[in-house]
Design a protein around this motif. Structure first.
Motif, short mmCIF file in Angstrom:
data_model
loop_
_atom_site.label_atom_id
_atom_site.label_comp_id
_atom_site.label_asym_id
_atom_site.label_seq_id
_atom_site.Cartn_x
_atom_site.Cartn_y
_atom_site.Cartn_z
N GLY A 232 0.81 -1.22 0.00
CA GLY A 232 0.00 0.00 0.00
C GLY A 232 0.83 1.26 0.00
O GLY A 232 0.30 2.36 0.15
N MET A 233 2.15 1.13 -0.18
CA MET A 233 3.03 2.29 -0.22
C MET A 233 3.08 2.80 -1.66
O MET A 233 4.01 2.52 -2.41
CB MET A 233 4.44 1.91 0.28
CG MET A 233 5.36 3.08 0.53
SD MET A 233 6.99 2.54 1.14
CE MET A 233 6.56 1.93 2.78
N ILE A 234 2.04 3.54 -2.04
CA ILE A 234 1.88 4.00 -3.41
C ILE A 234 1.61 5.50 -3.43
O ILE A 234 1.23 6.09 -2.41
CB ILE A 234 0.71 3.27 -4.11
CG1 ILE A 234 -0.57 3.44 -3.30
CG2 ILE A 234 1.05 1.80 -4.31
CD1 ILE A 234 -1.79 2.82 -3.95
N GLU A 235 1.82 6.13 -4.60
CA GLU A 235 1.56 7.55 -4.74
C GLU A 235 0.10 7.84 -4.39
O GLU A 235 -0.82 7.16 -4.86
CB GLU A 235 1.86 8.03 -6.16
CG GLU A 235 3.34 8.13 -6.50
CD GLU A 235 3.91 6.81 -7.01
OE1 GLU A 235 3.20 5.78 -6.91
OE2 GLU A 235 5.06 6.80 -7.49
N GLY A 236 -0.11 8.84 -3.56
CA GLY A 236 -1.45 9.23 -3.17
C GLY A 236 -1.94 8.61 -1.88
O GLY A 236 -2.93 9.06 -1.32
N ALA A 237 -1.24 7.59 -1.37
CA ALA A 237 -1.67 6.95 -0.12
C ALA A 237 -1.22 7.78 1.07
O ALA A 237 -0.16 8.39 1.06
CB ALA A 237 -1.09 5.54 -0.02
N SER A 238 -2.04 7.78 2.10
CA SER A 238 -1.70 8.49 3.33
C SER A 238 -0.92 7.56 4.25
O SER A 238 -1.40 6.48 4.60
CB SER A 238 -2.97 8.97 4.04
OG SER A 238 -2.65 9.52 5.31
#
Length: 413
Positions: A132-138
């Motif tokens: 879940g370490m992706i662009e846009g993730a908090s």
């Protein structure tokens, strides 16, 4: 107590066995999360983080990692002041850690903990995506638990988190080292630089390197700020020399570059939305404001008269190798060179007095209304150069500015 307390506190000391240390941390984690007395105390920065998250009721088994930001918002955040410089500094300074054979990647997040960039070998990017370490993730603590991004923001210090020091069990195979980058002028957090990787790659020196890169990014921003103010002084020098009333030159954030016939001041508060014309400024009263490349010319009004600034913008696109925009008003003028893409955008806007949406501009420029992310990124850069001249929603010239255009000559034209 596991570890010692100091400004830069690595997760484990030099020479310690990561695998053995991870087993100790796992036993501490299991005992703490089940309410039993742990065999050792976690480091204070980790204990404080766990305490905050348990008080919030965050379930370590169900940390929700989801993409929360649209592509257009990511591009807008990337275009915010200083973010590109921070990412470039991170990639340059941390390159030795992210070679094709390394199990690390560089992550840069904004001050809200939203991931804006990832950089590293493909296999690590894929592995991070599954986490879940992706662009846009908090990646704030509240969203995903103790980690190098969120805990650095929450604690205000550089943080290394190893294996079971992560609050979420799904992150135990990882280690991360994060440091907050602060605005060198206001000291507010701007971003977090983070190195994430397999737990076995943990090394005490990584934290010091990440922190050094964050400080280098701050130095680069400080120098950029100085250069910007110097440029504003040069652009406005002739105007200030002719000024017959108190006048001030500020950048887009209100930092003062020059004053004439006024007491020196460091910074003024500007409205959230600045346009040409009259504005009430808290420290100065009613002022007439005119745009400059990268800032504003401000004149406090002794005898205010309603009405907008009368100014003119000329687009000279006749020479494809030397296209420029010229601005002129009663107080003087300035000019800037234009790239071919920015020239295309401005030319399209001259033909649409009511403005164009991102989708309409994408159709004009690319023949494809879906390319709005590219348009928004270009408009973000262009509006930084032409604050007060270009407005948004929809994109258009300020009605207070008269626009004329000498268009690009075609073959035989």
């Amino acid at each position: 107590m596991i570890g010692a307390t100091n400004r830069l506190e690595p997760a484990l000391g030099s020479g310690e066995d990561p695998a053995q240390y991870a087993r100790v941390l796992e036993s501490v984690y299991e005992a703490t999360m089940s309410g039993r007395k742990p065999p050792a105390r976690p480091r204070s920065v980790i204990a404080d983080s766990w305490s905050r998250l348990r008080a919030l009721g965050l379930d370590p088994e169900r940390c929700s990692i989801t993409k929360t930001t649209r592509a257009s918002e990511i591009e807008e955040s990337r275009g915010a002041a200083g973010m590109t410089e921070i990412f470039d500094e991170a990639v340059r300074g941390l390159a030795p850690l992210v070679g094709p054979d390394d199990a690390n990647l560089i992550v840069v997040a904004d001050r809200q903990g939203r991931i804006l960039w990832r950089h590293g070998p493909g296999r690590m990017l894929d592995r991070a995506e599954r986490l879940g370490m992706i662009e846009g993730a908090s990646w704030t603590e509240e969203a995903v638990g103790t980690n190098g991004i969120g805990t650095s923001l929450a604690s205000g210090s550089a943080v290394q988190v190893f294996s079971a020091e992560h609050y979420s069990r799904s992150q135990h195979p990882w280690t991360c080292s994060g440091a907050t980058v602060r605005d060198p002028r206001s000291r507010r957090a701007l971003a977090v630089v983070n190195v994430a990787g397999a737990a076995g790659t943990v090394h005490p020196s990584t934290l010091a390197l990440v922190d050094s890169v964050a400080r280098l990014a701050e130095s680069a921003l400080r120098e950029k700020h100085r250069i910007g103010l110097d440029r504003l002084r040069m652009i406005s020098a002739s105007t200030l020399a002719r000024a017959s009333q108190p006048t001030m030159v500020v950048d887009r954030s209100g930092w003062v570059a020059a004053v004439d016939s006024m007491a020196p001041i460091y910074r003024i508060a500007l409205p959230k939305v600045m346009t040409s014309g009259e504005h009430w400024l808290p420290s100065l009263g009613l002022c007439m404001c005119e745009p400059l490349p990268g800032g504003w010319l401000i004149r406090p009004q002794v005898n205010p008269a309603s009405g907008n600034v009368c100014a003119e913008v000329e687009l000279d696109l006749r020479d494809s190798n030397a296209m420029e925009l010229r601005y002129s008003s009663d107080l003087g003028g300035w000019s800037i060179d234009l790239s071919p893409r920015h020239s295309q955008i401005l030319l399209a806007l001259t033909q649409a007095p009511d403005g164009l949406t991102a989708s309409q501009l994408a159709s004009e420029l690319f023949g494809d209304p879906r390319k709005t992310v590219t348009v928004r990124a270009e408009m973000s850069r262009l509006r930084k150069r032409l604050a007060g001249i270009l407005l948004a929603q929809p994109y258009r010239f300020d009605p207070a500015v008269r626009v004329c255009c000498a268009p690009l000559l075609t073959a035989g034209g």
